[in-house]
Enzyme design. Structure first.
Site, short mmCIF file in Angstrom:
data_model
loop_
_atom_site.label_atom_id
_atom_site.label_comp_id
_atom_site.label_asym_id
_atom_site.label_seq_id
_atom_site.Cartn_x
_atom_site.Cartn_y
_atom_site.Cartn_z
N HIS A 273 4.84 4.59 13.39
CA HIS A 273 3.68 4.99 12.57
C HIS A 273 2.35 4.59 13.18
CE1 HIS A 273 2.92 0.90 11.46
NE2 HIS A 273 2.11 1.20 10.49
N SER B 237 -4.90 8.60 19.49
CA SER B 237 -3.91 8.90 18.47
C SER B 237 -3.08 10.08 18.97
CB SER B 237 -4.59 9.30 17.15
OG SER B 237 -5.29 8.20 16.63
N HIS C 173 3.33 6.81 5.39
CA HIS C 173 4.10 5.87 6.18
C HIS C 173 4.49 4.58 5.45
CE1 HIS C 173 0.06 5.08 8.47
NE2 HIS C 173 0.14 4.26 7.46
N ASN C 174 4.35 4.55 4.13
CA ASN C 174 4.93 3.48 3.31
C ASN C 174 5.53 4.13 2.08
OD1 ASN C 174 3.94 1.44 4.93
ND2 ASN C 174 2.50 0.65 3.45
N ASP D 23 0.85 -1.18 0.00
CA ASP D 23 0.00 0.00 0.00
C ASP D 23 0.89 1.24 0.00
OD1 ASP D 23 -2.10 1.67 -0.02
OD2 ASP D 23 -2.92 1.10 1.92
N PRO E 195 -1.41 7.41 14.39
CA PRO E 195 -2.76 6.97 14.73
C PRO E 195 -2.70 5.73 15.62
CG PRO E 195 -2.21 6.26 12.51
CD PRO E 195 -1.02 7.04 13.02
N GLY E 196 -3.62 5.66 16.55
CA GLY E 196 -3.75 4.44 17.34
C GLY E 196 -4.56 3.44 16.55
#
Lengths: 137, 470
Positions: B393, B374, B318-319, B92, B367-368
Protein backbone atom coordinates in the site's frame (compact mmCIF):
# COMPACT_ATOMS: atom_id res chain seq x y z
CA UNK A 1 11.14 15.83 38.23
CA UNK A 2 10.51 15.52 34.51
CA UNK A 3 6.84 15.87 33.52
CA UNK A 4 7.01 13.44 30.62
CA UNK A 5 9.37 11.82 28.15
CA UNK A 6 8.88 10.53 24.59
CA UNK A 7 10.24 7.06 23.74
CA UNK A 8 11.25 5.51 20.39
CA UNK A 9 8.43 3.97 18.32
CA UNK A 10 8.63 3.42 14.52
CA UNK A 11 5.09 4.23 13.53
CA UNK A 12 3.32 5.67 16.54
CA UNK A 13 3.96 7.94 19.52
CA UNK A 14 4.97 6.47 22.86
CA UNK A 15 5.55 8.42 26.06
CA UNK A 16 5.91 8.09 29.79
CA UNK A 17 4.49 10.68 32.17
CA UNK A 18 5.54 11.17 35.78
CA UNK A 19 4.07 12.74 38.91
CA UNK A 20 4.22 12.80 42.70
CA UNK A 21 0.51 12.00 42.80
CA UNK A 22 -1.88 10.11 40.55
CA UNK A 23 -3.55 13.44 39.75
CA UNK A 24 -0.27 14.88 38.54
CA UNK A 25 0.48 11.88 36.31
CA UNK A 26 -2.91 12.21 34.65
CA UNK A 27 -2.37 15.93 34.11
CA UNK A 28 1.10 15.37 32.66
CA UNK A 29 -0.15 12.60 30.38
CA UNK A 30 -2.71 14.97 28.86
CA UNK A 31 -0.09 17.69 28.37
CA UNK A 32 2.28 15.13 26.80
CA UNK A 33 -0.40 14.11 24.30
CA UNK A 34 -0.98 17.71 23.23
CA UNK A 35 2.75 18.35 22.96
CA UNK A 36 2.96 15.36 20.55
CA UNK A 37 0.69 17.35 18.26
CA UNK A 38 2.03 20.91 18.54
CA UNK A 39 5.14 22.73 19.77
CA UNK A 40 3.21 25.88 20.53
CA UNK A 41 2.02 26.95 23.94
CA UNK A 42 -1.77 26.81 24.03
CA UNK A 43 -3.38 29.79 25.73
CA UNK A 44 -5.82 29.22 28.57
CA UNK A 45 -8.74 31.25 27.26
CA UNK A 46 -11.68 28.86 27.48
CA UNK A 47 -12.74 26.76 30.46
CA UNK A 48 -14.50 23.40 30.29
CA UNK A 49 -15.56 21.00 33.02
CA UNK A 50 -14.74 17.36 32.50
CA UNK A 51 -15.96 14.20 34.21
CA UNK A 52 -14.89 10.69 33.22
CA UNK A 53 -15.17 7.22 34.69
CA UNK A 54 -13.15 4.03 34.37
CA UNK A 55 -12.89 0.50 35.73
CA UNK A 56 -9.24 0.73 36.70
CA UNK A 57 -6.50 3.35 36.36
CA UNK A 58 -5.66 2.30 32.81
CA UNK A 59 -9.21 2.55 31.53
CA UNK A 60 -9.65 5.83 33.41
CA UNK A 61 -6.55 7.17 31.63
CA UNK A 62 -7.82 5.90 28.28
CA UNK A 63 -11.23 7.51 28.74
CA UNK A 64 -9.70 10.75 30.03
CA UNK A 65 -7.37 11.18 27.05
CA UNK A 66 -10.03 10.06 24.58
CA UNK A 67 -12.42 12.70 25.95
CA UNK A 68 -9.78 15.38 25.34
CA UNK A 69 -9.49 14.24 21.69
CA UNK A 70 -13.27 14.12 21.39
CA UNK A 71 -13.66 17.70 22.65
CA UNK A 72 -10.97 18.80 20.22
CA UNK A 73 -12.89 17.41 17.23
CA UNK A 74 -16.38 18.38 18.32
CA UNK A 75 -16.04 21.59 20.34
CA UNK A 76 -13.01 23.23 18.70
CA UNK A 77 -11.08 23.17 21.95
CA UNK A 78 -7.43 22.32 22.42
CA UNK A 79 -6.08 21.74 25.89
CA UNK A 80 -3.58 24.22 27.35
CA UNK A 81 -3.69 23.30 31.01
CA UNK A 82 -5.66 21.58 33.76
CA UNK A 83 -6.94 22.83 37.10
CA UNK A 84 -8.54 21.13 40.08
CA UNK A 85 -7.97 17.60 38.79
CA UNK A 86 -9.39 15.15 41.34
CA UNK A 87 -9.44 11.38 41.17
CA UNK A 88 -11.71 9.19 43.28
CA UNK A 89 -9.39 6.17 43.54
CA UNK A 90 -12.09 3.85 44.87
CA UNK A 91 -14.61 4.43 42.11
CA UNK A 92 -12.14 5.38 39.36
CA UNK A 93 -13.79 8.71 38.69
CA UNK A 94 -12.05 11.84 37.52
CA UNK A 95 -13.14 15.47 37.62
CA UNK A 96 -11.17 18.40 36.24
CA UNK A 97 -11.32 21.88 34.83
CA UNK A 98 -9.78 22.05 31.37
CA UNK A 99 -8.33 25.32 30.13
CA UNK A 100 -7.53 25.92 26.50
CA UNK A 101 -8.20 27.67 23.23
CA UNK A 102 -9.49 27.17 19.67
CA UNK A 103 -7.18 24.83 17.71
CA UNK A 104 -7.48 27.01 14.61
CA UNK A 105 -5.03 29.52 16.05
CA UNK A 106 -2.18 27.01 16.33
CA UNK A 107 0.09 24.95 14.13
CA UNK A 108 -0.20 21.18 14.53
CA UNK A 109 2.31 18.78 13.03
CA UNK A 110 0.49 15.60 13.97
CA UNK A 111 -3.03 14.32 14.50
CA UNK A 112 -3.64 11.73 17.20
CA UNK A 113 -6.11 9.17 15.88
CA UNK A 114 -6.67 7.20 19.06
CA UNK A 115 -5.47 6.27 22.50
CA UNK A 116 -4.42 2.62 22.70
CA UNK A 117 -3.96 0.02 25.43
CA UNK A 118 -0.73 -0.96 23.70
CA UNK A 119 1.93 -1.31 26.46
CA UNK A 120 -0.15 0.95 28.67
CA UNK A 121 0.35 1.13 32.43
CA UNK A 122 -0.43 3.54 35.25
CA UNK A 123 1.29 2.65 38.51
CA UNK A 124 3.01 3.79 41.66
CA UNK A 125 6.74 3.17 41.86
CA UNK A 126 8.67 4.17 44.97
CA UNK A 127 6.06 6.75 45.95
CA UNK A 128 6.05 8.32 42.51
CA UNK A 129 3.46 7.71 39.83
CA UNK A 130 4.32 6.76 36.29
CA UNK A 131 2.15 6.18 33.21
CA UNK A 132 3.06 4.83 29.80
CA UNK A 133 0.89 5.41 26.74
CA UNK A 134 1.11 4.68 23.02
CA UNK A 135 -0.95 6.92 20.76
CA UNK A 136 -2.06 5.78 17.34
CA UNK A 137 -1.16 8.57 14.92
CA UNK B 1 13.07 -17.63 15.25
CA UNK B 2 12.77 -20.00 12.33
CA UNK B 3 12.34 -18.08 9.11
CA UNK B 4 12.64 -20.06 5.90
CA UNK B 5 13.26 -18.54 2.51
CA UNK B 6 11.16 -20.58 0.10
CA UNK B 7 11.87 -18.67 -3.10
CA UNK B 8 13.15 -15.31 -4.19
CA UNK B 9 11.47 -12.60 -2.08
CA UNK B 10 9.22 -15.06 -0.26
CA UNK B 11 9.87 -16.09 3.34
CA UNK B 12 7.86 -18.53 5.43
CA UNK B 13 7.36 -18.69 9.17
CA UNK B 14 6.59 -22.41 9.66
CA UNK B 15 3.52 -23.34 11.64
CA UNK B 16 4.51 -23.96 15.25
CA UNK B 17 3.04 -23.74 18.74
CA UNK B 18 -0.42 -22.22 18.71
CA UNK B 19 -0.26 -21.10 15.08
CA UNK B 20 -3.18 -22.40 12.99
CA UNK B 21 -1.48 -21.57 9.70
CA UNK B 22 2.02 -20.67 8.54
CA UNK B 23 3.16 -17.07 8.04
CA UNK B 24 4.41 -15.59 4.77
CA UNK B 25 6.49 -12.47 4.25
CA UNK B 26 6.99 -11.01 0.78
CA UNK B 27 10.22 -9.03 0.88
CA UNK B 28 13.74 -8.73 -0.47
CA UNK B 29 16.75 -9.55 1.68
CA UNK B 30 17.38 -5.84 2.17
CA UNK B 31 13.81 -5.09 3.24
CA UNK B 32 13.75 -8.21 5.44
CA UNK B 33 16.51 -6.58 7.50
CA UNK B 34 14.24 -3.60 8.23
CA UNK B 35 11.30 -5.89 8.95
CA UNK B 36 13.33 -7.95 11.42
CA UNK B 37 14.16 -4.85 13.47
CA UNK B 38 10.71 -4.48 15.00
CA UNK B 39 7.88 -6.78 16.09
CA UNK B 40 6.48 -7.42 12.59
CA UNK B 41 7.35 -11.15 12.51
CA UNK B 42 5.97 -11.71 16.00
CA UNK B 43 2.77 -9.95 14.92
CA UNK B 44 2.45 -12.18 11.83
CA UNK B 45 2.77 -15.21 14.14
CA UNK B 46 0.22 -13.84 16.60
CA UNK B 47 -2.32 -13.32 13.83
CA UNK B 48 -1.70 -16.92 12.69
CA UNK B 49 -3.00 -18.15 16.07
CA UNK B 50 -6.40 -16.48 15.71
CA UNK B 51 -9.42 -18.81 15.35
CA UNK B 52 -10.63 -19.62 11.84
CA UNK B 53 -7.69 -18.12 9.94
CA UNK B 54 -7.21 -19.75 6.52
CA UNK B 55 -4.35 -19.81 4.01
CA UNK B 56 -1.41 -17.85 5.40
CA UNK B 57 -0.95 -14.96 7.79
CA UNK B 58 0.84 -12.59 5.42
CA UNK B 59 3.02 -9.50 5.59
CA UNK B 60 3.62 -7.57 2.40
CA UNK B 61 6.76 -5.81 1.24
CA UNK B 62 6.05 -2.52 3.03
CA UNK B 63 5.37 -4.22 6.38
CA UNK B 64 6.23 -2.68 9.71
CA UNK B 65 4.97 -3.06 13.25
CA UNK B 66 1.42 -1.85 13.83
CA UNK B 67 -1.37 -2.05 16.38
CA UNK B 68 -1.88 -5.81 16.92
CA UNK B 69 -1.45 -6.75 13.29
CA UNK B 70 1.44 -5.32 11.32
CA UNK B 71 0.92 -2.62 8.73
CA UNK B 72 1.13 -4.38 5.39
CA UNK B 73 -0.72 -7.34 6.92
CA UNK B 74 -3.30 -9.61 5.28
CA UNK B 75 -5.33 -12.32 6.99
CA UNK B 76 -8.49 -14.12 5.88
CA UNK B 77 -11.00 -15.87 8.12
CA UNK B 78 -13.62 -18.55 7.65
CA UNK B 79 -17.05 -16.96 8.04
CA UNK B 80 -18.33 -19.73 10.34
CA UNK B 81 -15.35 -20.35 12.58
CA UNK B 82 -13.42 -17.13 12.17
CA UNK B 83 -13.15 -13.80 13.91
CA UNK B 84 -13.06 -10.12 13.02
CA UNK B 85 -10.49 -7.91 14.75
CA UNK B 86 -10.48 -4.09 14.70
CA UNK B 87 -6.70 -4.23 15.23
CA UNK B 88 -6.46 -6.16 11.96
CA UNK B 89 -8.12 -3.32 10.10
CA UNK B 90 -6.69 -0.27 11.80
CA UNK B 91 -7.95 2.86 13.51
CA UNK B 92 -8.23 4.81 10.28
CA UNK B 93 -10.90 2.64 8.68
CA UNK B 94 -10.79 2.90 4.86
CA UNK B 95 -7.76 5.07 4.85
CA UNK B 96 -7.17 5.02 1.12
CA UNK B 97 -6.21 6.70 -2.09
CA UNK B 98 -8.20 8.28 -4.92
CA UNK B 99 -6.66 9.20 -8.24
CA UNK B 100 -7.96 11.57 -10.89
CA UNK B 101 -6.73 11.57 -14.48
CA UNK B 102 -6.53 14.85 -16.41
CA UNK B 103 -5.77 16.17 -19.87
CA UNK B 104 -3.63 18.94 -18.35
CA UNK B 105 -0.08 18.95 -19.69
CA UNK B 106 2.76 18.81 -17.19
CA UNK B 107 4.29 21.87 -18.86
CA UNK B 108 1.11 23.82 -18.00
CA UNK B 109 1.20 22.62 -14.40
CA UNK B 110 4.83 23.71 -14.12
CA UNK B 111 3.94 27.24 -15.26
CA UNK B 112 1.30 27.49 -12.52
CA UNK B 113 2.78 25.48 -9.63
CA UNK B 114 2.58 28.25 -7.02
CA UNK B 115 -0.91 29.24 -8.01
CA UNK B 116 -2.09 25.60 -7.84
CA UNK B 117 -0.57 24.92 -4.42
CA UNK B 118 -2.18 28.07 -3.00
CA UNK B 119 -5.58 27.32 -4.58
CA UNK B 120 -5.66 23.72 -3.33
CA UNK B 121 -4.44 24.61 0.14
CA UNK B 122 -7.14 27.27 0.41
CA UNK B 123 -9.93 25.08 -0.92
CA UNK B 124 -9.33 21.81 0.92
CA UNK B 125 -9.37 22.00 4.73
CA UNK B 126 -6.31 20.24 6.14
CA UNK B 127 -4.48 19.86 9.42
CA UNK B 128 -5.85 19.55 12.94
CA UNK B 129 -8.91 21.52 14.01
CA UNK B 130 -9.83 22.85 10.58
CA UNK B 131 -13.43 21.85 9.98
CA UNK B 132 -15.23 21.46 6.69
CA UNK B 133 -17.38 24.15 5.06
CA UNK B 134 -19.70 21.31 4.05
CA UNK B 135 -22.51 21.21 6.57
CA UNK B 136 -24.47 18.02 7.05
CA UNK B 137 -28.12 18.61 7.93
CA UNK B 138 -29.81 16.68 10.70
CA UNK B 139 -30.25 13.06 9.66
CA UNK B 140 -27.86 13.32 6.74
CA UNK B 141 -24.97 11.77 8.62
CA UNK B 142 -26.78 8.42 8.63
CA UNK B 143 -27.24 8.69 4.86
CA UNK B 144 -23.50 9.31 4.37
CA UNK B 145 -22.72 6.29 6.54
CA UNK B 146 -25.08 3.98 4.67
CA UNK B 147 -24.82 5.37 1.13
CA UNK B 148 -21.23 6.64 0.98
CA UNK B 149 -20.33 8.64 -2.11
CA UNK B 150 -23.81 7.96 -3.58
CA UNK B 151 -25.23 10.41 -1.06
CA UNK B 152 -23.04 13.20 -2.43
CA UNK B 153 -23.84 12.40 -6.07
CA UNK B 154 -27.52 12.63 -5.09
CA UNK B 155 -26.86 16.09 -3.65
CA UNK B 156 -25.26 17.26 -6.89
CA UNK B 157 -21.62 16.85 -5.89
CA UNK B 158 -20.02 15.02 -8.79
CA UNK B 159 -21.72 12.50 -11.05
CA UNK B 160 -22.20 8.77 -11.40
CA UNK B 161 -18.97 8.70 -13.42
CA UNK B 162 -17.17 9.46 -10.17
CA UNK B 163 -18.41 6.17 -8.69
CA UNK B 164 -15.92 4.16 -10.79
CA UNK B 165 -14.09 3.26 -7.56
CA UNK B 166 -13.68 0.31 -5.15
CA UNK B 167 -17.14 -0.88 -4.05
CA UNK B 168 -18.56 1.83 -6.32
CA UNK B 169 -18.15 4.24 -3.41
CA UNK B 170 -20.50 2.41 -1.06
CA UNK B 171 -20.11 -0.81 0.90
CA UNK B 172 -23.42 -2.55 1.51
CA UNK B 173 -24.27 -4.06 4.88
CA UNK B 174 -23.68 -0.72 6.63
CA UNK B 175 -25.99 0.13 9.53
CA UNK B 176 -25.70 3.65 10.95
CA UNK B 177 -27.42 2.60 14.18
CA UNK B 178 -24.28 0.58 15.00
CA UNK B 179 -22.13 3.75 15.00
CA UNK B 180 -22.05 5.56 18.35
CA UNK B 181 -23.39 9.11 18.67
CA UNK B 182 -19.86 10.06 19.76
CA UNK B 183 -18.34 8.79 16.51
CA UNK B 184 -20.99 10.60 14.46
CA UNK B 185 -20.36 13.80 16.39
CA UNK B 186 -16.64 13.59 15.65
CA UNK B 187 -17.34 13.15 11.96
CA UNK B 188 -19.95 15.82 11.51
CA UNK B 189 -17.59 18.70 10.76
CA UNK B 190 -14.97 16.57 9.04
CA UNK B 191 -16.52 15.47 5.76
CA UNK B 192 -14.25 16.85 3.05
CA UNK B 193 -11.14 17.31 5.19
CA UNK B 194 -7.69 15.88 4.63
CA UNK B 195 -6.51 15.64 8.24
CA UNK B 196 -2.82 15.55 9.17
CA UNK B 197 0.04 13.06 9.55
CA UNK B 198 0.93 11.17 6.38
CA UNK B 199 -2.17 12.31 4.49
CA UNK B 200 -1.67 14.43 1.43
CA UNK B 201 -2.99 15.79 -1.82
CA UNK B 202 -0.68 15.82 -4.85
CA UNK B 203 -0.65 16.96 -8.44
CA UNK B 204 1.68 14.56 -10.23
CA UNK B 205 3.46 14.07 -13.50
CA UNK B 206 2.97 10.82 -15.41
CA UNK B 207 6.68 10.24 -15.67
CA UNK B 208 6.97 6.76 -17.09
CA UNK B 209 4.60 4.20 -18.60
CA UNK B 210 5.49 0.52 -18.19
CA UNK B 211 2.42 -1.01 -19.81
CA UNK B 212 0.98 1.05 -22.70
CA UNK B 213 -2.08 -1.13 -23.26
CA UNK B 214 -3.27 -0.98 -19.66
CA UNK B 215 -2.32 2.69 -19.35
CA UNK B 216 -4.59 3.43 -22.29
CA UNK B 217 -7.57 1.75 -20.60
CA UNK B 218 -6.79 3.68 -17.40
CA UNK B 219 -6.57 6.93 -19.43
CA UNK B 220 -2.91 7.61 -18.63
CA UNK B 221 -0.50 9.31 -21.02
CA UNK B 222 3.09 10.29 -20.39
CA UNK B 223 3.57 14.02 -19.88
CA UNK B 224 0.09 14.63 -18.48
CA UNK B 225 -0.94 15.29 -14.89
CA UNK B 226 -2.75 13.12 -12.36
CA UNK B 227 -4.13 14.19 -8.99
CA UNK B 228 -3.87 11.93 -5.93
CA UNK B 229 -5.79 12.21 -2.65
CA UNK B 230 -4.67 10.17 0.37
CA UNK B 231 -6.86 10.26 3.49
CA UNK B 232 -9.40 8.25 5.47
CA UNK B 233 -12.43 8.31 7.74
CA UNK B 234 -11.06 10.95 10.12
CA UNK B 235 -12.25 11.12 13.75
CA UNK B 236 -15.38 9.13 12.95
CA UNK B 237 -13.46 6.03 11.88
CA UNK B 238 -11.00 6.34 14.76
CA UNK B 239 -13.90 6.46 17.21
CA UNK B 240 -15.64 3.42 15.64
CA UNK B 241 -12.41 1.42 16.10
CA UNK B 242 -11.93 2.64 19.69
CA UNK B 243 -15.58 1.97 20.59
CA UNK B 244 -15.54 -1.63 19.34
CA UNK B 245 -12.12 -2.43 20.80
CA UNK B 246 -13.58 -1.41 24.15
CA UNK B 247 -16.84 -3.34 23.67
CA UNK B 248 -14.96 -6.49 22.61
CA UNK B 249 -12.63 -6.28 25.61
CA UNK B 250 -15.64 -5.96 27.92
CA UNK B 251 -17.44 -8.87 26.30
CA UNK B 252 -14.60 -11.35 25.74
CA UNK B 253 -11.80 -10.28 28.09
CA UNK B 254 -8.15 -10.17 27.15
CA UNK B 255 -6.82 -13.26 28.90
CA UNK B 256 -6.68 -15.72 26.02
CA UNK B 257 -5.17 -13.38 23.48
CA UNK B 258 -1.62 -13.61 22.13
CA UNK B 259 -1.62 -9.79 22.32
CA UNK B 260 -4.23 -7.49 23.88
CA UNK B 261 -4.32 -5.47 20.66
CA UNK B 262 -5.68 -8.48 18.75
CA UNK B 263 -8.99 -8.34 20.61
CA UNK B 264 -11.64 -9.77 18.34
CA UNK B 265 -15.16 -11.16 18.11
CA UNK B 266 -16.46 -14.20 16.24
CA UNK B 267 -17.76 -13.08 12.83
CA UNK B 268 -21.05 -14.83 13.57
CA UNK B 269 -21.55 -13.16 16.97
CA UNK B 270 -23.81 -10.16 17.48
CA UNK B 271 -20.84 -7.95 18.41
CA UNK B 272 -18.82 -9.16 15.42
CA UNK B 273 -21.73 -8.37 13.10
CA UNK B 274 -22.27 -4.97 14.75
CA UNK B 275 -18.60 -4.07 14.28
CA UNK B 276 -18.66 -5.12 10.62
CA UNK B 277 -21.75 -2.94 10.02
CA UNK B 278 -20.16 0.02 11.84
CA UNK B 279 -16.83 -0.48 10.04
CA UNK B 280 -18.67 -0.43 6.71
CA UNK B 281 -20.28 2.87 7.77
CA UNK B 282 -16.86 4.35 8.53
CA UNK B 283 -15.60 3.05 5.18
CA UNK B 284 -18.50 4.77 3.44
CA UNK B 285 -17.70 7.99 5.30
CA UNK B 286 -14.14 7.75 3.96
CA UNK B 287 -15.37 7.16 0.38
CA UNK B 288 -17.60 10.24 0.72
CA UNK B 289 -14.70 12.19 2.22
CA UNK B 290 -12.38 11.51 -0.71
CA UNK B 291 -15.25 12.05 -3.17
CA UNK B 292 -15.97 15.51 -1.74
CA UNK B 293 -12.29 16.48 -1.64
CA UNK B 294 -11.98 15.37 -5.28
CA UNK B 295 -15.00 17.49 -6.18
CA UNK B 296 -13.39 20.56 -4.64
CA UNK B 297 -10.02 19.79 -6.20
CA UNK B 298 -11.73 19.70 -9.58
CA UNK B 299 -13.42 23.05 -8.90
CA UNK B 300 -10.11 24.64 -7.89
CA UNK B 301 -8.25 23.22 -10.90
CA UNK B 302 -10.99 24.32 -13.33
CA UNK B 303 -10.59 27.89 -12.13
CA UNK B 304 -6.97 27.77 -13.26
CA UNK B 305 -7.51 25.49 -16.30
CA UNK B 306 -11.09 26.22 -17.44
CA UNK B 307 -10.97 23.80 -20.37
CA UNK B 308 -9.46 20.87 -18.49
CA UNK B 309 -11.08 17.46 -18.26
CA UNK B 310 -10.61 15.86 -14.86
CA UNK B 311 -11.95 12.35 -14.34
CA UNK B 312 -12.07 9.92 -11.46
CA UNK B 313 -9.78 7.04 -12.41
CA UNK B 314 -10.16 4.91 -9.26
CA UNK B 315 -10.15 4.84 -5.46
CA UNK B 316 -8.82 2.10 -3.20
CA UNK B 317 -9.15 1.24 0.50
CA UNK B 318 -6.03 0.18 2.33
CA UNK B 319 -7.45 -0.39 5.84
CA UNK B 320 -10.49 -2.60 5.57
CA UNK B 321 -12.18 -5.93 6.21
CA UNK B 322 -14.18 -7.46 3.35
CA UNK B 323 -16.19 -10.57 2.63
CA UNK B 324 -14.88 -11.96 -0.67
CA UNK B 325 -14.81 -15.25 -2.52
CA UNK B 326 -11.39 -16.90 -2.64
CA UNK B 327 -10.01 -20.35 -3.32
CA UNK B 328 -8.66 -21.99 -0.18
CA UNK B 329 -7.01 -25.41 -0.52
CA UNK B 330 -8.69 -25.86 -3.89
CA UNK B 331 -12.13 -24.97 -2.59
CA UNK B 332 -14.01 -21.77 -3.38
CA UNK B 333 -15.30 -20.13 -0.21
CA UNK B 334 -16.35 -16.78 1.20
CA UNK B 335 -13.87 -15.40 3.68
CA UNK B 336 -13.45 -12.16 5.62
CA UNK B 337 -10.18 -10.65 4.40
CA UNK B 338 -8.49 -8.19 6.77
CA UNK B 339 -6.27 -5.76 4.85
CA UNK B 340 -4.30 -3.49 7.13
CA UNK B 341 -2.09 -1.19 5.12
CA UNK B 342 -2.69 -3.42 2.12
CA UNK B 343 -4.39 -2.81 -1.21
CA UNK B 344 -6.82 -5.08 -2.99
CA UNK B 345 -5.27 -6.33 -6.22
CA UNK B 346 -7.91 -8.30 -8.12
CA UNK B 347 -7.04 -9.67 -11.51
CA UNK B 348 -9.22 -9.78 -14.63
CA UNK B 349 -12.81 -10.95 -14.46
CA UNK B 350 -13.83 -10.26 -10.86
CA UNK B 351 -17.33 -8.88 -10.55
CA UNK B 352 -16.16 -6.38 -7.93
CA UNK B 353 -14.17 -4.48 -10.59
CA UNK B 354 -15.96 -1.69 -12.54
CA UNK B 355 -16.83 -2.84 -16.06
CA UNK B 356 -14.38 -0.47 -17.70
CA UNK B 357 -11.44 -2.30 -16.08
CA UNK B 358 -12.91 -5.77 -15.59
CA UNK B 359 -11.17 -7.39 -18.54
CA UNK B 360 -7.68 -6.27 -17.49
CA UNK B 361 -7.76 -6.17 -13.69
CA UNK B 362 -8.38 -3.42 -11.18
CA UNK B 363 -6.22 -0.31 -10.88
CA UNK B 364 -3.90 -0.52 -7.85
CA UNK B 365 -2.62 2.72 -6.34
CA UNK B 366 0.59 2.76 -4.32
CA UNK B 367 1.47 6.22 -3.04
CA UNK B 368 5.04 6.95 -2.11
CA UNK B 369 5.96 9.00 0.90
CA UNK B 370 5.77 12.77 0.60
CA UNK B 371 7.84 14.08 -2.28
CA UNK B 372 8.76 10.68 -3.72
CA UNK B 373 7.27 8.75 -6.63
CA UNK B 374 3.88 7.03 -6.57
CA UNK B 375 2.75 4.15 -8.79
CA UNK B 376 -0.31 2.93 -10.61
CA UNK B 377 -0.33 -0.83 -11.04
CA UNK B 378 -2.87 -3.40 -12.17
CA UNK B 379 -4.27 -6.29 -10.12
CA UNK B 380 -3.45 -9.92 -10.91
CA UNK B 381 -4.78 -13.46 -10.65
CA UNK B 382 -1.50 -14.32 -8.96
CA UNK B 383 -2.33 -11.99 -6.06
CA UNK B 384 -5.64 -13.81 -5.72
CA UNK B 385 -3.70 -17.10 -5.48
CA UNK B 386 -1.00 -15.86 -3.10
CA UNK B 387 -2.36 -13.10 -0.86
CA UNK B 388 -6.16 -13.20 -1.09
CA UNK B 389 -5.88 -10.61 -3.84
CA UNK B 390 -3.69 -8.12 -1.99
CA UNK B 391 -0.57 -6.08 -2.61
CA UNK B 392 1.49 -3.38 -0.88
CA UNK B 393 0.00 0.00 0.00
CA UNK B 394 2.96 2.36 0.18
CA UNK B 395 6.54 2.74 1.21
CA UNK B 396 6.19 1.91 4.92
CA UNK B 397 7.98 3.76 7.70
CA UNK B 398 11.47 2.77 8.82
CA UNK B 399 12.22 5.67 11.15
CA UNK B 400 10.24 7.07 14.07
CA UNK B 401 8.95 10.63 13.82
CA UNK B 402 11.16 11.45 16.75
CA UNK B 403 14.33 10.32 14.92
CA UNK B 404 13.16 11.97 11.70
CA UNK B 405 12.93 15.42 13.30
CA UNK B 406 16.32 14.94 14.93
CA UNK B 407 17.79 14.22 11.49
CA UNK B 408 16.75 17.45 9.79
CA UNK B 409 14.47 20.46 10.11
CA UNK B 410 11.21 20.90 8.23
CA UNK B 411 12.67 23.93 6.49
CA UNK B 412 15.56 21.79 5.18
CA UNK B 413 13.11 19.18 3.87
CA UNK B 414 11.10 21.90 2.13
CA UNK B 415 14.23 23.32 0.54
CA UNK B 416 15.26 19.90 -0.78
CA UNK B 417 11.82 19.33 -2.29
CA UNK B 418 11.78 22.81 -3.85
CA UNK B 419 15.17 22.05 -5.38
CA UNK B 420 13.52 19.07 -7.12
CA UNK B 421 10.90 21.49 -8.50
CA UNK B 422 8.21 20.30 -6.12
CA UNK B 423 5.95 23.03 -4.70
CA UNK B 424 4.77 22.13 -1.20
CA UNK B 425 2.49 23.75 1.34
CA UNK B 426 1.81 22.38 4.78
CA UNK B 427 0.15 23.66 7.93
CA UNK B 428 3.28 22.73 9.84
CA UNK B 429 6.98 22.68 8.99
CA UNK B 430 7.66 20.01 11.60
CA UNK B 431 5.27 17.62 9.88
CA UNK B 432 7.50 17.91 6.80
CA UNK B 433 10.46 16.69 8.84
CA UNK B 434 8.39 13.86 10.36
CA UNK B 435 7.28 12.74 6.93
CA UNK B 436 10.67 13.24 5.23
CA UNK B 437 11.44 10.73 2.46
CA UNK B 438 14.32 9.33 4.58
CA UNK B 439 11.82 8.13 7.21
CA UNK B 440 10.35 5.64 4.74
CA UNK B 441 11.42 2.58 2.79
CA UNK B 442 12.30 3.19 -0.84
CA UNK B 443 8.95 3.00 -2.69
CA UNK B 444 10.68 2.08 -5.97
CA UNK B 445 12.10 -1.03 -4.33
CA UNK B 446 8.79 -1.98 -2.71
CA UNK B 447 6.98 -1.64 -6.05
CA UNK B 448 9.64 -3.57 -7.98
CA UNK B 449 9.33 -6.47 -5.56
CA UNK B 450 5.52 -6.70 -5.72
CA UNK B 451 5.83 -6.44 -9.51
CA UNK B 452 8.43 -9.20 -9.71
CA UNK B 453 6.34 -11.42 -7.43
CA UNK B 454 3.33 -10.73 -9.64
CA UNK B 455 1.21 -9.40 -6.74
CA UNK B 456 0.41 -6.46 -9.04
CA UNK B 457 2.06 -5.24 -12.25
CA UNK B 458 3.49 -1.78 -12.85
CA UNK B 459 1.55 0.47 -15.23
CA UNK B 460 2.81 4.00 -14.57
CA UNK B 461 5.22 5.93 -12.39
CA UNK B 462 4.09 9.31 -11.09
CA UNK B 463 6.26 12.11 -9.73
CA UNK B 464 4.94 14.91 -7.52
CA UNK B 465 4.78 18.49 -8.79
CA UNK B 466 2.53 20.05 -6.16
CA UNK B 467 2.00 18.72 -2.62
CA UNK B 468 -0.51 19.87 0.00
CA UNK B 469 -0.14 18.39 3.48
CA UNK B 470 -2.05 18.73 6.71
Amino acid sequence: MKKFEFLEHTADVKFQAFGKSIEKVFENSAIAMISAMTNQKIKKKIKKDLKVKGKDFESLMYNFLEEILFIMDTEAFVLGGIRKLKIDKKNFELKAELLGDSPKKYEFHLDVKAITYNEMFVREEKKNWIAQIVLDV
Amino acid sequence: MSLKQISKNIYEIPKEGKMNVAGRIYASEKIMKDIEKDKTIEQVKNVATLPGIVGFSSALTDAHMGYGMCIGGVAAFDLDKGIVSPGGIGYDINCGVRILSTNIKVSDIKKNQKKIVEALYKKIPSGVGHGSPFQLKKGEMDLVLEKGANFLVGKGYGSRDDLIVEDFGCIENADASKVSPKAKQRGIGQLGTLGAGNHFLEVQEIYEIFDEKTAKVFGLKKGYATIMIHCGSRGLGHQVASDYIKLMEEKYGIKNLPDRELINAPIKSQLGQDYIKAMNCAANFAFANRHLIAYWVKEAMLEIFPKAEIKTLYDICHNIGKVEEHTVEGKKMNVLVHRKGATRSFGPGRKEIPEKYRKIGQPVLIPGSMGTASYILVGTKKAEEMTFGSTAHGAGRVMSRHSAIKGQTGAAVKKKLNAKNIEIKSGSLQSLAEEAPEAYKDVDEVVNIVDSLGLSKKVAKLKPLVVVKG
